[in-house]
Design a protein around this motif. Structure first.
Motif, mmCIF file in Angstrom:
data_model
loop_
_atom_site.group_PDB
_atom_site.id
_atom_site.type_symbol
_atom_site.label_atom_id
_atom_site.label_comp_id
_atom_site.label_asym_id
_atom_site.label_seq_id
_atom_site.Cartn_x
_atom_site.Cartn_y
_atom_site.Cartn_z
ATOM 1 N N ILE A 98 0.732 -1.792 -0.190
ATOM 2 C CA ILE A 98 0.282 -0.074 -0.335
ATOM 3 C C ILE A 98 1.152 1.279 0.000
ATOM 4 O O ILE A 98 0.434 1.960 0.255
ATOM 5 N N GLY A 99 2.263 0.656 0.021
ATOM 6 C CA GLY A 99 3.404 2.516 -0.636
ATOM 7 C C GLY A 99 3.849 2.204 0.288
ATOM 8 O O GLY A 99 4.778 3.787 0.304
ATOM 9 N N PHE A 100 4.141 1.722 1.587
ATOM 10 C CA PHE A 100 5.133 2.362 2.937
ATOM 11 C C PHE A 100 6.325 1.835 2.192
ATOM 12 O O PHE A 100 6.512 0.836 1.540
ATOM 13 N N GLN A 101 7.842 2.435 3.059
ATOM 14 C CA GLN A 101 8.745 2.512 2.324
ATOM 15 C C GLN A 101 9.228 1.778 3.887
ATOM 16 O O GLN A 101 8.598 2.493 4.477
ATOM 17 N N LEU A 102 10.147 1.103 3.473
ATOM 18 C CA LEU A 102 11.311 0.769 4.380
ATOM 19 C C LEU A 102 12.161 1.607 5.034
ATOM 20 O O LEU A 102 12.433 1.857 4.480
ATOM 21 N N GLU A 103 12.280 1.790 6.499
ATOM 22 C CA GLU A 103 12.912 2.728 6.653
ATOM 23 C C GLU A 103 14.465 1.883 7.283
ATOM 24 O O GLU A 103 14.432 0.524 8.000
ATOM 25 N N ALA A 104 15.283 2.369 7.270
ATOM 26 C CA ALA A 104 16.571 2.802 7.270
ATOM 27 C C ALA A 104 17.122 2.053 9.419
ATOM 28 O O ALA A 104 16.092 2.415 9.306
ATOM 29 N N GLY A 105 17.930 1.218 9.175
ATOM 30 C CA GLY A 105 17.089 0.067 10.621
ATOM 31 C C GLY A 105 19.275 0.295 11.150
ATOM 32 O O GLY A 105 20.114 0.722 10.532
ATOM 33 N N ASP A 106 19.245 0.089 11.876
ATOM 34 C CA ASP A 106 20.357 -0.481 12.407
ATOM 35 C C ASP A 106 21.104 -1.278 12.509
ATOM 36 O O ASP A 106 22.720 -2.022 13.064
ATOM 37 N N ASP A 107 19.890 -2.971 12.362
ATOM 38 C CA ASP A 107 20.749 -4.212 12.213
ATOM 39 C C ASP A 107 19.799 -4.843 10.560
ATOM 40 O O ASP A 107 18.653 -4.166 10.666
ATOM 41 N N GLU A 108 19.693 -5.577 11.108
ATOM 42 C CA GLU A 108 19.029 -7.262 9.014
ATOM 43 C C GLU A 108 18.301 -8.136 10.076
ATOM 44 O O GLU A 108 19.410 -8.270 11.020
ATOM 45 N N ILE A 109 17.397 -8.294 9.477
ATOM 46 C CA ILE A 109 16.553 -9.498 10.327
ATOM 47 C C ILE A 109 16.502 -10.164 8.799
ATOM 48 O O ILE A 109 15.364 -9.574 8.569
ATOM 49 N N ASP A 110 16.126 -10.849 8.964
ATOM 50 C CA ASP A 110 16.737 -11.879 7.379
ATOM 51 C C ASP A 110 15.800 -11.176 6.545
ATOM 52 O O ASP A 110 15.230 -11.014 5.849
#
Length: 134
Positions: A98-110
């Motif tokens: 529905i148009g949301f963008q992922l924001e950067a984080g300080d880690d990554e999971i899967d």
């Protein structure tokens, strides 16, 4: 799963103009708990939303968000933020659809960017933002 414990009455009392709940006499069908940020003047936030499994894939979640977007526009807000757990792939996919963008984080999971310890230690969240055309 029963989500009523995650819907404290205070959200419905204090954010009743920006939150929606649909229920029958004995079950919760869908809800969106959102608010206009009092601190960030161009933002709004969706704290929690859900659709009963029997009613998913019918566009109800999209309709809830569309209604919230209209409220945001009326209040001059052009950014909606939300977050979810990285294990909730359905929520991640829904928000992206529905148009949301992922924001950067300080880690990554899967393969997903996460913000570590978002609310408390071990509570990692995928954060989203959606820009609204005014």
């Amino acid at each position: 799963r029963d989500l009523t414990a995650m819907l404290p009455r205070l959200f419905l009392n204090h954010f009743s103009d920006t939150s929606f709940v649909t229920e029958t006499a004995d079950q919760l069908l869908d809800f969106l708990i959102g608010f206009i940020s009092p601190s960030l003047k161009n933002e709004a936030y969706v704290h929690f939303m859900g659709v009963h499994p029997d009613f998913r894939k019918k566009g109800i979640g999209t309709l809830l968000y569309e209604r919230f977007v209209e409220i945001c526009r009326r209040h001059g807000r052009n950014i909606i933020r939300a977050c979810t757990s990285p294990v909730n792939r359905g929520s991640v996919e829904f928000h992206q659809r529905i148009g949301f963008q992922l924001e950067a984080g300080d880690d990554e999971i899967d393969g997903l960017p996460v913000t570590s310890d978002y609310n408390r230690p071990g509570d990692h969240k995928v954060r989203f933002a959606k820009l609204i055309k005014m």
